[in-house]
Design a protein around this motif. Structure first.
Motif, PDB file in Angstrom:
ATOM      1  N   LEU A  99      11.843   7.216  -7.067  1.00 20.24           N
ATOM      2  CA  LEU A  99      11.399   7.793  -5.803  1.00 20.24           C
ATOM      3  C   LEU A  99      10.465   6.844  -5.056  1.00 20.24           C
ATOM      4  N   ALA A 100       9.513   6.239  -5.784  1.00 19.79           N
ATOM      5  CA  ALA A 100       8.604   5.297  -5.131  1.00 19.79           C
ATOM      6  C   ALA A 100       9.361   4.089  -4.598  1.00 19.79           C
ATOM      7  N   TRP A 101      10.300   3.574  -5.374  1.00 21.83           N
ATOM      8  CA  TRP A 101      11.084   2.408  -4.930  1.00 21.83           C
ATOM      9  C   TRP A 101      11.939   2.761  -3.713  1.00 21.83           C
ATOM     10  N   GLY A 102      12.569   3.941  -3.754  1.00 23.44           N
ATOM     11  CA  GLY A 102      13.351   4.354  -2.596  1.00 23.44           C
ATOM     12  C   GLY A 102      12.499   4.594  -1.370  1.00 23.44           C
ATOM     13  N   ALA A 103      11.283   5.180  -1.556  1.00 23.44           N
ATOM     14  CA  ALA A 103      10.379   5.376  -0.420  1.00 23.44           C
ATOM     15  C   ALA A 103       9.960   4.044   0.171  1.00 23.44           C
ATOM     16  N   GLY A 104       9.754   3.048  -0.676  1.00 18.50           N
ATOM     17  CA  GLY A 104       9.406   1.724  -0.167  1.00 18.50           C
ATOM     18  C   GLY A 104      10.514   1.126   0.667  1.00 18.50           C
ATOM     19  N   TYR A 105      11.754   1.250   0.212  1.00 13.79           N
ATOM     20  CA  TYR A 105      12.873   0.720   0.991  1.00 13.79           C
ATOM     21  C   TYR A 105      13.029   1.466   2.316  1.00 13.79           C
ATOM     22  N   LEU A 106      12.889   2.778   2.318  1.00  8.27           N
ATOM     23  CA  LEU A 106      12.984   3.534   3.572  1.00  8.27           C
ATOM     24  C   LEU A 106      11.878   3.130   4.542  1.00  8.27           C
ATOM     25  N   LEU A 107      10.680   2.904   4.018  1.00  8.91           N
ATOM     26  CA  LEU A 107       9.575   2.490   4.866  1.00  8.91           C
ATOM     27  C   LEU A 107       9.855   1.135   5.494  1.00  8.91           C
ATOM     28  N   VAL A 108      10.365   0.206   4.685  1.00  4.60           N
ATOM     29  CA  VAL A 108      10.632  -1.138   5.206  1.00  4.60           C
ATOM     30  C   VAL A 108      11.750  -1.094   6.248  1.00  4.60           C
ATOM     31  N   VAL A 137       0.836  -1.209   0.000  1.00  2.00           N
ATOM     32  CA  VAL A 137       0.000   0.000   0.000  1.00  2.00           C
ATOM     33  C   VAL A 137       0.865   1.249   0.000  1.00  2.00           C
ATOM     34  N   ALA A 138       1.890   1.257   0.844  1.00  2.13           N
ATOM     35  CA  ALA A 138       2.764   2.423   0.896  1.00  2.13           C
ATOM     36  C   ALA A 138       3.549   2.599  -0.405  1.00  2.13           C
ATOM     37  N   LEU A 139       4.006   1.470  -0.966  1.00  8.08           N
ATOM     38  CA  LEU A 139       4.801   1.537  -2.199  1.00  8.08           C
ATOM     39  C   LEU A 139       3.971   2.072  -3.357  1.00  8.08           C
ATOM     40  N   PHE A 140       2.808   1.468  -3.582  1.00  6.17           N
ATOM     41  CA  PHE A 140       1.990   1.884  -4.721  1.00  6.17           C
ATOM     42  C   PHE A 140       1.327   3.231  -4.474  1.00  6.17           C
ATOM     43  N   GLY A 141       1.076   3.572  -3.213  1.00  6.61           N
ATOM     44  CA  GLY A 141       0.564   4.909  -2.929  1.00  6.61           C
ATOM     45  C   GLY A 141       1.571   5.992  -3.270  1.00  6.61           C
ATOM     46  N   SER A 142       2.816   5.781  -2.845  1.00  7.75           N
ATOM     47  CA  SER A 142       3.858   6.750  -3.194  1.00  7.75           C
ATOM     48  C   SER A 142       4.100   6.791  -4.700  1.00  7.75           C
ATOM     49  N   PHE A 143       3.983   5.641  -5.346  1.00  9.33           N
ATOM     50  CA  PHE A 143       4.166   5.620  -6.803  1.00  9.33           C
ATOM     51  C   PHE A 143       3.040   6.371  -7.510  1.00  9.33           C
ATOM     52  N   LEU A 144       1.799   6.262  -6.988  1.00  8.78           N
ATOM     53  CA  LEU A 144       0.683   6.994  -7.580  1.00  8.78           C
ATOM     54  C   LEU A 144       0.903   8.496  -7.478  1.00  8.78           C
ATOM     55  N   ILE A 145       1.385   8.943  -6.335  1.00  5.75           N
ATOM     56  CA  ILE A 145       1.665  10.375  -6.174  1.00  5.75           C
ATOM     57  C   ILE A 145       2.776  10.817  -7.124  1.00  5.75           C
ATOM     58  N   ALA A 146       3.823  10.006  -7.206  1.00  6.28           N
ATOM     59  CA  ALA A 146       4.922  10.345  -8.107  1.00  6.28           C
ATOM     60  C   ALA A 146       4.466  10.365  -9.562  1.00  6.28           C
ATOM     61  N   ARG A 147       3.565   9.435  -9.925  1.00  6.35           N
ATOM     62  CA  ARG A 147       3.057   9.400 -11.296  1.00  6.35           C
ATOM     63  C   ARG A 147       2.209  10.620 -11.609  1.00  6.35           C
ATOM     64  N   ALA A 187      13.138  10.586 -18.479  1.00  6.18           N
ATOM     65  CA  ALA A 187      13.904  10.822 -17.248  1.00  6.18           C
ATOM     66  C   ALA A 187      12.978  11.167 -16.085  1.00  6.18           C
ATOM     67  N   VAL A 188      11.948  11.974 -16.339  1.00  4.97           N
ATOM     68  CA  VAL A 188      10.977  12.304 -15.289  1.00  4.97           C
ATOM     69  C   VAL A 188      10.231  11.053 -14.849  1.00  4.97           C
ATOM     70  N   ASP A 189       9.850  10.214 -15.816  1.00 10.21           N
ATOM     71  CA  ASP A 189       9.131   8.981 -15.482  1.00 10.21           C
ATOM     72  C   ASP A 189      10.003   8.049 -14.649  1.00 10.21           C
ATOM     73  N   LEU A 190      11.256   7.886 -15.034  1.00  9.86           N
ATOM     74  CA  LEU A 190      12.169   7.039 -14.262  1.00  9.86           C
ATOM     75  C   LEU A 190      12.416   7.607 -12.868  1.00  9.86           C
ATOM     76  N   ALA A 191      12.451   8.923 -12.777  1.00 10.93           N
ATOM     77  CA  ALA A 191      12.639   9.532 -11.460  1.00 10.93           C
ATOM     78  C   ALA A 191      11.466   9.221 -10.541  1.00 10.93           C
TER      79      ALA A 191
END
Length: 743
Positions: A186-195, A137-147, A178-182
């Motif tokens: 960001l979502a992947w890094g937020a997921g790792y920090l959360l874990v 939930v946290a990973l895909f939520g952060s990814f939705l915001i980033a998208r 580049a914006v899309d990859l960023a």
């Protein structure tokens, strides 16, 4: 589908590393037996006596086969086609049976879990599921915001570059990717920090969580690549020639397939393999891959007609070359080939997912890249074909036929280049699938020799073509009257003969040199050509006579192109002169081809000078000096016209030449440049008629005197002419005619 298949292969490698398959002959042993075997091995290694005994037995086993005479081993042969098909069929059947059995076993284990008879730790599974759910939930939520943020930036970028050239659009696409990859990073890094900070033990991450994060990263990077290629939401950034509906359609289905296969093989299957036996996990994989296969087949069938129309476009546009024919054939059967390929990949994955599938996918990826590069080269070649050759104005004035010749010559060369590109693509695809080892053959002595021979032969042909074009351009320049010296009729004839002879000699020379480079012995060909020429000399004597007579005619310079001649009973202008025949166009426009073997004499009316012979008939009552004076006056007036430049002498008055039945013939000659005698003569005749009419000189015409005879007294009887009356005269008509007839 290719990207999804690579995700399957990656999932297989992950599963293979985490759960190595047991040997084929081994049976499933309980975990307690495995632990006991390890304890026994530890005990043997700790005891010196037992360890020495084990080493002694191992040495004896190693020395036994070396000292014994080797038994005659059966000759190993390559498995035949029938055996290979049988083995693959057996493997497919075993995999299918295992999958069905694993499915049944999975449902039984689910039932035991529900009833509480299973040994699975439900509390631990619940904790793991809750932790993974929270991370997801946290990973895909952060990814939705980033998208959402990335979409806004990409939309603004698309509005700014809309309508610009393709380099600006390409640069904008790079920025959008580049914006899309960023956003994904960001979502992947937020997921790792959360874990690492909020879930579970601080500073530690479980295997399940790492699998989820890595699967997310891999799947989303693939989706970024698909969005860069299709750009379903931003047409200004899309480089492919697709409309919005087509781009959105393909992205929708490809994204679903990549998500289904990627998360299954990179996350779900490895996690289940940690807690369930291998059979249920394999059954899940088969079910997911089969679902993806059915979806892919449905997509192919839905787009069958659309792709067929695109492949038929070249043939319907009027092209009939090899590529258009191949596209037409591919348009009829492409969906069958695509479905068979997907089914084949599925079968290969079932039979040997760790070895055969990576090879098939690698060969497919290489084939796709090779086909893409070949398509780009063909598109570039097609653009070169459509670009017309433009020469500088000075060159076009000096060589007016060079530009049309190059424009007609360039498409043929590009067609050959196109065929070579297609052949190279096919050979490289065969190399990718190990059907041929082109690079090994090229590195061998025979391959280098043959390839060098083909390259040398091609260079000889290209040089020959260049020499041919240069020769034609030189002949054209020499025949151009606007530059240099004006060519004479003799030069035109000799240049035309030189062009024909040089073309034949160059073609023979290039052919012989190219065959010699290819390793063909041309000495027998030369000897055979001599024998063939001798046979032709005996069998085609007329042809030999034509050539020999033509050689002497050219040697004696009897006629040239543009001359007015009389040859073989035909007269006209010489249009074409070869070593064997002459083409003459007569006054009525008819072209006569006269072989030199039928020429016994040649009358050329265009050599040095010419005469217009004026033979004027006058009445017997006219004064001859007055007639001559009138002819002199007509000649002087002729010299004052535009024909005066072509008159090269005074009037040659020859006087009375004949006494005719009703006229006296007076002859005069006008000396002119060759070829001008006819126009000058026509103008002179017009002046003669005008002056004779003014002077009252009669130009007689034939007279008929009717003599009716005489009677004995010397008197001629009267002549009465009766004519027929019209039918309107009534009955009196015939009577009147009878009354008026001579008695």
């Amino acid at each position: 589908m290719l990207v999804a298949a690579f995700l399957i292969a990656a999932g297989n490698l992950v599963s293979a590393q985490e759960n190595p398959p047991p040997p084929a002959a081994a049976t499933a042993a309980p975990a307690q037996a495995g632990a006991a075997s390890i304890d026994d091995l530890v005990r043997i290694l700790e005891d010196d006596k037992l360890r020495a005994d084990l080493l002694q037995r191992l040495k004896q086993r190693q020395a036994g086969p070396q000292g014994a005479a080797p038994a005659a081993a059966p000759a190993e042969t390559e498995p035949g086609l029938a055996r290979s098909v049988a083995e693959y069929t057996k493997a497919i059947a075993e995999q299918s049976a295992a999958a069905l059995s694993a499915t049944v076993q999975t449902f039984r284990q689910l039932g035991s879990v529900v009833s509480g008879r299973s040994q699975v730790d439900l509390l631990r599974l619940r904790d793991i599921g809750l932790a993974l759910g929270f991370v997801a939930v946290a990973l895909f939520g952060s990814f939705l915001i980033a998208r959402l943020l990335a979409e806004r930036l990409q939309a603004a970028l698309a509005r700014r570059i809309a309508g610009l050239s393709w380099p600006a659009r390409t640069a904008g696409l790079v920025v959008a990717v580049a914006v899309d990859l960023a956003g994904v990073a960001l979502a992947w890094g937020a997921g790792y920090l959360l874990v690492l900070n909020l879930v579970g033990t601080a500073g530690r991450i479980t295997l399940e969580q790492s699998l989820l994060l890595n699967a997310f990263l891999a799947v989303e990077i693939v989706k970024v690549a698909m969005r860069a290629a299709l750009e379903p939401r931003h047409p200004a950034l899309r480089l492919l020639p697709l409309d919005d509906t087509t781009a959105a359609y393909w992205y929708f289905w490809l994204a679903r397939l990549v998500s289904l296969l990627g998360y299954t093989f990179l996350f779900v299957a490895p996690v289940l393999a940690l807690y369930l036996p291998a059979a249920p996990v394999q059954a899940l994989k088969i079910l997911v891959v089969l679902t993806a296969l059915v979806i892919a087949i449905l997509i192919i069938l839905q787009n069958r007609l659309q792709v067929r129309r695109r492949l038929f476009a070249a043939r319907e546009a009027g092209r009939h070359d090899l590529l258009a024919q191949a596209s037409h054939v591919a348009g009829q059967f492409w969906h069958v080939v695509a479905i068979l390929y997907l089914v084949g990949v599925f079968v290969v994955w079932l039979v040997n997912p760790l070895h055969a599938l990576p090879f098939v996918l690698g060969a497919t990826a290489q084939s796709a890249v090779i086909a893409l590069l070949g398509g780009l080269v063909l598109a570039f070649v097609s653009r070169l074909v459509n670009v017309s050759v433009r020469l500088p104005e000075d060159v076009r004035l000096r060589l007016p036929l060079l530009e049309p010749r190059l424009q007609a010559f360039a498409p043929r060369v590009m067609q050959i280049v196109r065929l070579l590109v297609v052949a190279a693509v096919l050979l490289l695809i065969a190399q990718a699938w190990h059907a041929l080892d082109i690079f090994a053959w090229l590195s061998s002595a025979s391959g280098q020799r043959l390839a060098g021979a083909f390259v040398s032969a091609a260079l000889i042909v290209l040089i020959g073509l260049a020499v041919y074009v240069a020769m034609l351009s030189w002949v054209e320049y020499r025949l151009n009257p606007d530059f240099g010296t004006v060519p004479t009729a003799r030069e035109k004839t000799l240049l035309a003969l030189f062009r024909n002879a040089f073309t034949v000699a160059l073609a023979v020379l290039v052919l012989m040199l190219a065959l010699a480079q290819l390793g063909l012995n041309i000495a027998p060909l030369l000897a055979g050509a001599g024998v063939l020429g001798l046979a032709i000399g005996f069998g085609a004597q007329k042809l030999v006579q034509d050539i020999i007579t033509g050689v002497f005619i050219q040697f004696e310079n009897v006629m040239n192109e543009g001359d007015v001649v009389q040859v073989g009973g035909k007269s006209g202008v010489v249009e074409r002169l070869t070593i064997r025949s002459v083409s003459i166009r007569s006054l009525d426009g008819t072209v006569h081809l006269i072989p030199f073997s039928s020429v016994d004499h040649v009358s050329n009316m265009m050599r040095g000078f010419a005469f217009h012979v004026a033979e004027i008939g006058v009445a017997y009552r006219e004064s001859i000096p007055e007639v001559k004076e009138a002819m002199e006056e007509a000649f002087e007036r002729l010299r004052e016209t535009e024909h005066g430049e072509s008159i090269i002498g005074p009037l040659d008055m020859q006087g009375v030449t004949a006494f005719g039945d009703s006229a006296i013939t007076v002859r005069a000659r006008i000396k002119t440049l060759p070829g001008a005698q006819w126009s000058a003569g026509r103008a002179y005749n017009e002046l003669i008629k005008e002056i004779f009419d003014r002077r009252g000189i009669e130009i007689p015409f034939p007279h008929v005197t009717l003599y009716m005879g005489e009677d004995k007294q010397g008197k001629a009887p009267p002549l009465h002419v009766a004519g027929r009356l019209d039918s309107a005269a009534g009955p009196a008509g015939p009577a009147a005619a009878k009354a008026g007839s001579p008695k």
